[in-house]
Design a protein around this motif. Structure first.
Motif, short mmCIF file in Angstrom:
data_model
loop_
_atom_site.label_atom_id
_atom_site.label_comp_id
_atom_site.label_asym_id
_atom_site.label_seq_id
_atom_site.Cartn_x
_atom_site.Cartn_y
_atom_site.Cartn_z
N ARG A 48 -11.78 48.19 11.12
CA ARG A 48 -12.71 48.78 10.14
C ARG A 48 -14.01 49.15 10.86
NH1 ARG A 48 -11.47 44.64 5.12
NH2 ARG A 48 -13.29 45.69 4.17
N LEU A 49 -13.85 50.17 11.74
CA LEU A 49 -14.93 50.53 12.66
C LEU A 49 -16.09 51.21 11.96
CD1 LEU A 49 -12.67 51.80 15.61
CD2 LEU A 49 -13.67 49.54 15.28
N GLU A 50 -15.78 52.02 10.92
CA GLU A 50 -16.87 52.67 10.19
C GLU A 50 -17.78 51.63 9.53
OE1 GLU A 50 -13.71 53.34 9.88
OE2 GLU A 50 -13.47 55.40 10.64
N GLU A 51 -17.17 50.60 8.94
CA GLU A 51 -17.95 49.54 8.32
C GLU A 51 -18.79 48.80 9.35
OE1 GLU A 51 -16.27 46.88 5.25
OE2 GLU A 51 -14.45 48.10 5.45
N GLU A 111 -19.92 49.98 12.22
CA GLU A 111 -21.03 50.83 12.66
C GLU A 111 -22.12 50.88 11.60
OE1 GLU A 111 -21.70 55.18 14.74
OE2 GLU A 111 -20.11 54.96 13.25
N GLU A 112 -21.71 50.96 10.34
CA GLU A 112 -22.68 51.00 9.25
C GLU A 112 -23.48 49.69 9.19
OE1 GLU A 112 -22.74 51.47 4.37
OE2 GLU A 112 -20.89 51.91 5.49
N CYS A 136 -13.43 49.94 19.58
CA CYS A 136 -13.05 51.35 19.59
C CYS A 136 -11.95 51.61 20.62
CB CYS A 136 -14.27 52.22 19.90
SG CYS A 136 -15.48 52.25 18.56
N ASN A 192 -10.52 54.83 18.77
CA ASN A 192 -11.45 55.68 18.02
C ASN A 192 -12.52 56.20 18.99
OD1 ASN A 192 -13.56 56.70 16.32
ND2 ASN A 192 -12.80 55.41 14.64
N GLU A 229 -14.49 58.86 18.65
CA GLU A 229 -15.72 59.37 18.03
C GLU A 229 -16.79 58.27 17.93
OE1 GLU A 229 -17.21 61.35 13.80
OE2 GLU A 229 -15.07 61.02 14.17
N ILE A 230 -16.41 57.15 17.33
CA ILE A 230 -17.37 56.04 17.19
C ILE A 230 -17.64 55.42 18.57
CG2 ILE A 230 -17.75 53.75 16.18
CD1 ILE A 230 -16.19 54.65 13.74
N ARG A 276 -20.46 57.17 20.34
CA ARG A 276 -21.78 56.81 19.79
C ARG A 276 -22.17 55.39 20.22
NH1 ARG A 276 -19.84 59.62 15.07
NH2 ARG A 276 -19.34 57.63 14.02
#
Length: 703
Positions: free
Chosen positions: A611-614, A616-617, A638, A643, A645-646, A649
């Motif tokens: 749950r990489l988006e979470e 990063e958030e 990642c 992933n 993209e993340i 960043r």
């Protein structure tokens, strides 16, 4: 004991008047009550010294007894010895009341050899005489003599048992004091309020909540709860057992709590972190002394609310009260802890104005303050001004040098010490342990034992920490056995260190055994933290969380370390939702502010679950700046989940935090390679070469 018989003219007292005293007859001497007002000692003796013996024999003897008591009260040594000579001359030395009065007088003077001589001259062993001697032995530190006499004395009563219990408790022999109390109950001797207050004090050092409730029930059964001293000691014991609700309920039942009672309840709240409740009590006290102010100020100091502590201090000054030495030590120590350099210097000035700086313990406090504020030069200057015979001043500077990572200079000072105590050794052992030199810490500990200096619980915590770092289970078992064999008191910190040592040395089973032995005796969260973290480290996440659930049902305050262990357990077990719930409950339910370690655990937990988006958030929402570890954790996740993209960043953020971090660039290169973006991977590698960045080589910490 030699007392010369002198002529009558030498027995006459000078015209110097004595202060007015009460001559109430002691219960163990006579049941008669005086019919005349209290008189000065010379008024009792004048009829004898002037040759006027018109009194009846009984009144004559009572006058001698009263006069001996007056001499004891006034510490009138010379006059008391003259009365003794008069007793010998009058042939009254066989009178039991007079004999006990003489023993009591010499015991109160501290002339225990003379008291012993009188005691040994008694034809039979009298329980009253024995009680007097036991009290004298206890008062002047001859506890072994008190024990021997207590064991052989006849007809032990409440006074005998109480005197022995008080003596043992005053010398920190808590278990033995409790043992004597049990003997008293077995012999069906009725304890009084003094007995119970002393027993409660002893139990407060060793007992738990059930002991406290048992004693409370016994006090009620005996009808002794009306005595303020007994109720106050019970309130204190409830506070020590972290049962503040019971403490407050008992406090509210007290008809007339005194200032000590108020201070005990306030102190209980303060130590438990409930300073606002302590403040409510403080505001209700009608007449406040400096101790009351000191208690509430200490509460704010403990809570780290130094501004409010200073505000109260100024309010106290406006009432006309001045600080005492204890309050100044407390405030200077707090300034050191919070690195409030300017405020601490002001209190240093106050010590000079009030003259408190002449005390050696104040000098040690000031040295500690400057060292804690990283002003080692001022600490050293203060040390030069202090007494070189005062070991705590040496210890304060050594501890300060250790805190400022000047371990070699600390060792040099340690070697120069004219005398060392257990604190000196413990400070150096702690220094080596904290500076990642565990071998030297163990070496110094063995040297300490060879010098016949008995370590305390603080020493052993440092030693166990060093052993845990080394991971030598055999050494850890030896240290644990040493603690048992030498009766080193087990507190929560030492129990936690033992559990942590076994967990880090690979014996989680033994760690669990130790925890289950002390679980119901612990007052703080430290042992629970050790086992929760240890089980999480060994992958026993389910059991770790089960123990945490048990902890939540107890009246123990959780802290940040507790949640670090819990989140690590969730991370190892992949319990994302449970981890999120625990993380959110920290501030909401337990008033524990999440630190960067807790955010790191959550990023790791979310990253492992993909749950990489979470993740990063969460990093973006952190109240503090993310460090290398957090960005590196996200970057590694990642790579694991592919992933890019993340990952890009995360790598960019990592490079901004630490531009020379080669490992992050390698991870980014591998992410590009896994995604088939070979050109991007090549560019990253080329950039590393142009900047001469290298990846740290792996190595084993065991072999």
């Amino acid at each position: 004991m030699n007392i010369a018989i002198r002529s009558k003219s030498l027995f006459r007292f000078s015209t110097t008047s004595f202060p007015s005293i009460s001559l109430q007859n002691p219960k163990w001497v006579s049941t008669a009550t005086p019919k005349s007002p209290p008189q000065h000692p010379e008024n009792h003796l004048r009829p004898f010294f002037n040759g006027q013996k018109t009194q009846k024999p009984r009144d004559y003897e009572l006058a001698i007894v009263s006069t001996l008591k007056s001499c004891s009260t006034l510490l009138a040594i010379s006059q008391g010895q003259q009365v003794h000579a008069l007793v010998l001359k009058s042939g009254l030395n066989s009178n039991m009341f007079i004999q006990n009065s003489l023993i009591n007088m010499y015991a109160k003077f501290g002339f225990l050899t003379d008291a012993q001589y009188m005691f040994d001259s008694c034809p039979v062993l009298d329980s009253v005489s024995c009680n007097i001697m036991i009290v004298g032995y206890v008062k002047f530190g001859r506890l072994d003599d008190a024990r021997k006499l207590f064991d052989v004395m006849p007809c032990k009563g409440c006074v005998s048992y109480t005197s022995m219990i008080i003596g043992l408790a005053q010398n920190d022999c808590w278990s033995e004091a409790i043992g004597v109390f049990r003997d008293l109950m077995f012999e069906v001797v009725m304890p009084n309020e003094v007995t119970m207050s002393s027993v409660i004090s002893a139990y407060s050092h060793l007992g738990g909540i059930w002991d406290c409730r048992m004693l409370h029930g016994l006090v009620k059964k005996l009808g002794l709860e009306v005595f303020v001293l007994v109720s106050t000691n019970l309130v204190h014991m409830y506070c020590v057992c972290s049962s503040l609700w019971d403490a407050r309920a008992l406090f509210d039942e007290m008809a007339e709590p005194n200032v000590v009672s108020w201070n005990v309840m306030m102190n209980g709240y303060s130590k438990a972190g409930f300073v606002d409740l302590a403040r409510d009590l403080f505001d209700r006290i009608s007449t406040r002394d400096v101790v009351c102010w000191g208690t509430i100020i200490d509460g704010y100091v403990r809570a780290g609310r130094l501004d409010e502590a200073f505000t109260l201090y100024r309010a106290m000054l406006r009432t006309g009260l001045g600080p005492n030495d204890v309050m100044i030590v407390d405030l200077i120590s707090a300034c050191g802890k919070l690195m409030a350099f300017g405020e601490g210097q002001q209190f240093h000035g106050i010590t000079i104005k009030t003259g408190f700086d002449c005390y050696d313990f104040m000098q040690a406090t000031i040295i500690h303050f400057y060292a804690a504020c990283h002003r080692v030069e001022f600490a050293w200057l203060q040390f030069e001004l202090s007494s070189k015979d005062h070991v705590p001043s040496w210890n304060a500077l050594i501890a300060g040098l250790v805190r400022n990572r000047m371990i070699d200079l600390a060792r040099q000072l340690f070697n120069d010490m004219p005398e060392r105590d257990v604190v000196s050794w413990s400070s150096m052992i702690s220094g080596y342990s904290q500076s990642k030199q565990p071998n030297l810490a163990l070496e110094l500990f063995h040297e300490m034992v060879a010098c016949n200096v008995k370590p305390n619980e603080i020493t052993m915590v440092c030693v166990l920490s060093a052993i845990a770092t080394l991971g030598i289970l055999k050494e850890g078992r030896w240290a644990h056995e040493y603690i048992r064999n030498n009766s080193i008191p087990l507190n929560d910190n030492l129990n936690a260190a033992i559990i942590d040592m076994y967990a880090k040395c690979g014996s989680i089973k033994t760690a669990l055994e130790v925890f289950h032995q002390i679980r119901d005796k612990s007052f703080s969260v430290s042992p629970w933290n050790a086992i929760i973290g240890g089980l999480a480290m060994h992958g026993h996440a389910e059991l770790s969380l089960k123990i945490f659930s048990d902890l939540q049902n107890r009246n123990i305050k959780l802290n940040a370390i507790t949640f670090t262990g819990v989140l690590c357990a969730c991370c190892h077990a992949g319990l994302v939702e449970a981890g999120k719930q625990h993380f959110q409950s920290m501030k909401r339910l337990y008033d524990v502010e999440p630190t960067i370690k807790h955010y790191g655990c959550m990023v790791d937990l979310l990253g492992r679950a993909g749950r990489l988006e979470e993740a990063e958030e969460l990093i973006r929402s952190m109240p503090m700046k993310a460090d290398v570890v957090i960005w590196g954790t996200l970057l590694a996740a990642c790579r694991t989940h592919g992933n890019a993209e993340i990952g890009v960043r995360a790598a960019e953020s990592l490079a901004r935090v630490e531009p020379s971090h080669g490992g992050g660039r390698v991870l980014l290169s591998n992410i590009y390679a896994d995604a088939g973006r070979w050109e991007d991977a090549f560019l990253v590698r080329q950039a590393m070469k142009s900047q001469r960045m290298t990846r740290s080589l792996g190595y084993s910490g065991v072999v």
